[in-house]
Design an enzyme around this catalytic site. Structure first.
Site, PDB file in Angstrom:
ATOM      1  CE  LYS A  52      13.530  42.237  95.045  1.00 17.83           C
ATOM      2  NZ  LYS A  52      14.768  41.643  95.529  1.00 17.83           N
ATOM      3  CD  GLN A  96      16.829  41.417  98.485  1.00 20.96           C
ATOM      4  OE1 GLN A  96      15.855  41.037  97.840  1.00 20.96           O
ATOM      5  NE2 GLN A  96      17.630  42.364  98.042  1.00 20.96           N
ATOM      6  CG  ASP A 119      16.982  36.916  92.103  1.00 18.72           C
ATOM      7  OD1 ASP A 119      16.664  38.059  91.742  1.00 18.72           O
ATOM      8  OD2 ASP A 119      17.111  36.575  93.296  1.00 18.72           O
TER       9      ASP A 119
HETATM   10  N1  GUN Z   1      20.099  42.246  96.165  1.00 19.81           N
HETATM   11  C1  GUN Z   1      20.256  43.347  95.371  1.00 19.81           C
HETATM   12  N2  GUN Z   1      19.695  43.122  94.160  1.00 19.81           N
HETATM   13  C2  GUN Z   1      19.192  41.865  94.190  1.00 19.81           C
HETATM   14  C3  GUN Z   1      18.487  41.070  93.240  1.00 19.81           C
HETATM   15  O1  GUN Z   1      18.218  41.470  92.100  1.00 19.81           O
HETATM   16  N3  GUN Z   1      18.119  39.824  93.663  1.00 19.81           N
HETATM   17  C4  GUN Z   1      18.426  39.346  94.901  1.00 19.81           C
HETATM   18  N4  GUN Z   1      18.041  38.114  95.205  1.00 19.81           N
HETATM   19  N5  GUN Z   1      19.065  40.064  95.805  1.00 19.81           N
HETATM   20  C5  GUN Z   1      19.448  41.310  95.457  1.00 19.81           C
END
Ligand code: GUN
Length: 281
Positions: A52, A96, A119
């Site tokens: 990211k 996350q 998200d």
């Molecule tokens: N953990 C695995 N996929 C994701 C996601 O798309 N967003 C977040 N915040 N955590 C994750």
């Protein structure tokens, strides 16, 4: 021979589009920035967070990363979110997942300002997505829809079968498919005759985390396959939920693993960040 739905290429185009929009916003005096919170030291989460950050660097989106220890309390995490909600220079907030045991994920999601919820996990954004209102939409399902559209895959009137019932992928994807006039079935581990249900799909989406589970007996000839599974097999190789070699000659389109859905998720996160910043402006 199946046509590959190339997520890497589509993701690159989306990131280039985002980069232009970020640059235009900057010229008007608005910066775009993403705050990422990582609690604990889960190695897979760290890789996702690094990806990211790299995408932020490429698109010109500022990134602030908060690395908190495993024993961080829920109160402390909620305080940090409050602070970021009130920080004007932060356009998007991402916590996350998964979070360490003892922290209530729903409480954390609910604490994020829905306008910064890049998200698309906040109930307000989920509700708006349901009704077709303007919302930040969960990145993986949004990425799947974008990948299909950019490759000219028709959705209207198709039988779409989704295997998996997660809040972040399968359930929102079902709504997005329905909004495009597909006929949608969601199935899961308790579905009777799972493979038979899958075999009726014009578009089959698999998100169960079992390497190579779906073979020729689960797939209709000419189907479009979206494989969301990212699994390591015994030799350490990345594999999807579908046995790609076995079905290659019978499907029309298929997303490779890796290089299919995965890169789309990050690209759509960048798109959500710039959408959030533009909306605020
Ligand atoms: N953990 C695995 N996929 C994701 C996601 O798309 N967003 C977040 N915040 N955590 C994750």
């Amino acid at each position: 021979m199946a046509i590959y739905l190339n997520g890497k290429a589509a993701s690159q185009s989306i990131k280039d589009e985002v980069r232009e929009r970020v640059s235009a916003l900057k010229e008007k005096g608005t910066d775009v920035a993403l705050a990422v919170i990582l609690v604990g030291d889960d190695p897979a989460s760290r890789i996702y967070v690094n990806n990211k950050q790299k995408a932020c660097d490429y698109t010109g989106i500022g990134s602030f990363t908060y690395e908190l220890p495993e024993d961080t309390g829920e109160e402390e995490l909620l305080r940090l979110i409050e602070q970021l909600n009130d920080t004007d220079s932060v356009s998007g907030i991402l916590v996350q997942m998964p979070l360490p045991a003892g922290i209530d994920e729903n409480a954390v999601i609910n604490a994020i300002d829905p306008l910064k919820d890049v998200d698309g996990f906040h109930p307000l954004n989920i509700g708006k997505m349901f009704t077709g209102d303007d919302a930040l939409i969960s990145c993986t399902p949004a990425g799947i829809m974008e990948l299909l559209k950019r490759n000219g895959v028709e959705i209207e009137g198709k039988e779409c079968v989704i295997v998996g019932r997660s809040n972040n992928v399968s359930k929102p994807l079902a709504i997005l498919m329905l909004r495009e006039n597909a006929t949608v079935t969601i199935c899961h581990s308790k579905t009777k005759d799972l493979k038979k249900v899958c075999k009726k799909a014009d578009i089959l989406i698999t998100a169960i985390g079992k390497p190579g589970f779906f073979g020729r007996d689960s797939i209709k000839k000419g189907a479009v396959i979206v494989d969301v599974g990212i699994n390591r097999d015994d030799s350490g190789k990345l594999r999807g939920d579908v046995d790609h070699e076995a079905v290659d000659d019978m499907v029309s389109y298929i997303t490779p693993v890796p290089g299919g859905v995965g890169p789309m998720t990050v690209a759509m996160l960048m798109k959500n960040c710039v959408d959030a910043a533009e909306r605020k402006r």
